[in-house]
Design a protein around this motif. Structure first.
Motif, mmCIF file in Angstrom:
data_model
loop_
_atom_site.group_PDB
_atom_site.id
_atom_site.type_symbol
_atom_site.label_atom_id
_atom_site.label_comp_id
_atom_site.label_asym_id
_atom_site.label_seq_id
_atom_site.Cartn_x
_atom_site.Cartn_y
_atom_site.Cartn_z
ATOM 1 N N VAL A 238 -16.284 11.666 -40.452
ATOM 2 C CA VAL A 238 -16.197 10.585 -41.700
ATOM 3 C C VAL A 238 -15.632 11.545 -42.475
ATOM 4 N N THR A 239 -14.132 10.192 -43.111
ATOM 5 C CA THR A 239 -13.231 11.206 -44.056
ATOM 6 C C THR A 239 -13.712 11.171 -45.407
ATOM 7 N N CYS A 240 -13.494 12.028 -45.641
ATOM 8 C CA CYS A 240 -13.959 12.304 -47.649
ATOM 9 C C CYS A 240 -12.507 12.947 -48.529
ATOM 10 N N ILE A 241 -13.142 12.300 -49.301
ATOM 11 C CA ILE A 241 -11.444 13.175 -50.194
ATOM 12 C C ILE A 241 -12.395 13.557 -51.775
ATOM 13 N N MET A 242 -11.398 14.635 -51.931
ATOM 14 C CA MET A 242 -12.043 15.089 -53.495
ATOM 15 C C MET A 242 -10.596 15.587 -54.178
ATOM 16 N N TRP A 243 -10.893 14.507 -55.205
ATOM 17 C CA TRP A 243 -9.837 14.715 -56.296
ATOM 18 C C TRP A 243 -10.086 15.080 -57.488
ATOM 19 N N LEU A 244 -8.992 16.245 -56.823
ATOM 20 C CA LEU A 244 -7.909 18.060 -58.054
ATOM 21 C C LEU A 244 -7.536 17.023 -59.237
ATOM 22 N N ASN A 245 -7.005 15.999 -59.327
ATOM 23 C CA ASN A 245 -6.122 15.743 -61.151
ATOM 24 C C ASN A 245 -6.671 15.141 -62.209
ATOM 25 N N GLN A 246 -7.933 16.029 -62.221
ATOM 26 C CA GLN A 246 -8.670 15.730 -63.590
ATOM 27 C C GLN A 246 -7.757 16.060 -64.675
ATOM 28 N N LEU A 247 -7.320 16.300 -64.955
ATOM 29 C CA LEU A 247 -6.288 16.926 -65.901
ATOM 30 C C LEU A 247 -5.051 15.802 -66.463
ATOM 31 N N THR A 248 -4.525 15.160 -65.096
ATOM 32 C CA THR A 248 -3.332 14.564 -65.192
ATOM 33 C C THR A 248 -4.174 12.864 -64.730
ATOM 34 N N SER A 249 -5.253 12.616 -64.651
ATOM 35 C CA SER A 249 -5.607 11.360 -63.995
ATOM 36 C C SER A 249 -6.005 10.481 -65.795
ATOM 37 N N PRO A 250 -5.638 9.482 -64.813
ATOM 38 C CA PRO A 250 -6.254 8.638 -66.371
ATOM 39 C C PRO A 250 -7.209 7.773 -66.430
#
Length: 158
Positions: free
Chosen positions: A68-80
């Motif tokens: 299963v593919t997993c994604i972890m977002w790392l852009n919390q500082l710039t994400s709306p």
């Protein structure tokens, strides 16, 4: 499982994650067997691929029943999306995600928790928590727990 448990992480094997079907009545919810409100899952497996980008880390987990593919977002500082949170919460999320991303290496056994969803026709986990397992028995214990839950709670047919 009733609606009050929709925010609980269902412990599932990868094959069962891929067998989830979109709920006809609830957006972002899936069903399998008598589980009718799955939106969050937990799985344990070996990391078999890793692709780092500026805004996210994409990796795959193999538990012996599939990947299963997993994604972890790392852009919390710039994400709306995170702009509605206070700055200390955003900084904490960002530091935690980046620390976890550093630990995600091919060959490591990891426990992944997150929101399950469809992406380009396949199931994907948007990881909120990734823990590298140090216990050599963690994967088999997860398998046994999944078998017990599928028989006694989820009533999933093999």
């Amino acid at each position: 499982m009733d609606r009050s448990q929709q925010n609980t992480h269902a412990k599932l094997m990868t094959r069962d994650i891929h067998r989830l079907r979109p709920s006809p009545t609830e957006a972002n919810c899936f069903s399998l067997g008598c589980i009718s409100w799955v939106s969050r899952v937990e799985t344990v497996g070996t990391i078999v691929s890793r692709d780092m980008a500026e805004k996210f880390l994409k990796f795959s987990i193999d538990d012996g029943t599939g990947c299963v593919t997993c994604i972890m977002w790392l852009n919390q500082l710039t994400s709306p999306y995170f702009s509605r949170f206070d700055s200390s919460t955003i900084l904490l999320h960002s530091r935690t995600a980046r620390r976890q991303a550093r630990d995600i290496r091919i060959g490591a056994v990891a426990r992944v928790r997150g929101r399950v969803g469809l992406y380009r026709g396949g199931m994907q986990i948007t990881a909120t928590n990734v823990v590298i397992e140090r216990d050599p028995n963690a994967e088999i214990l997860h398998w046994l727990e999944c078998v017990r839950l599928s028989r006694n709670c989820y009533r999933i047919q093999s």
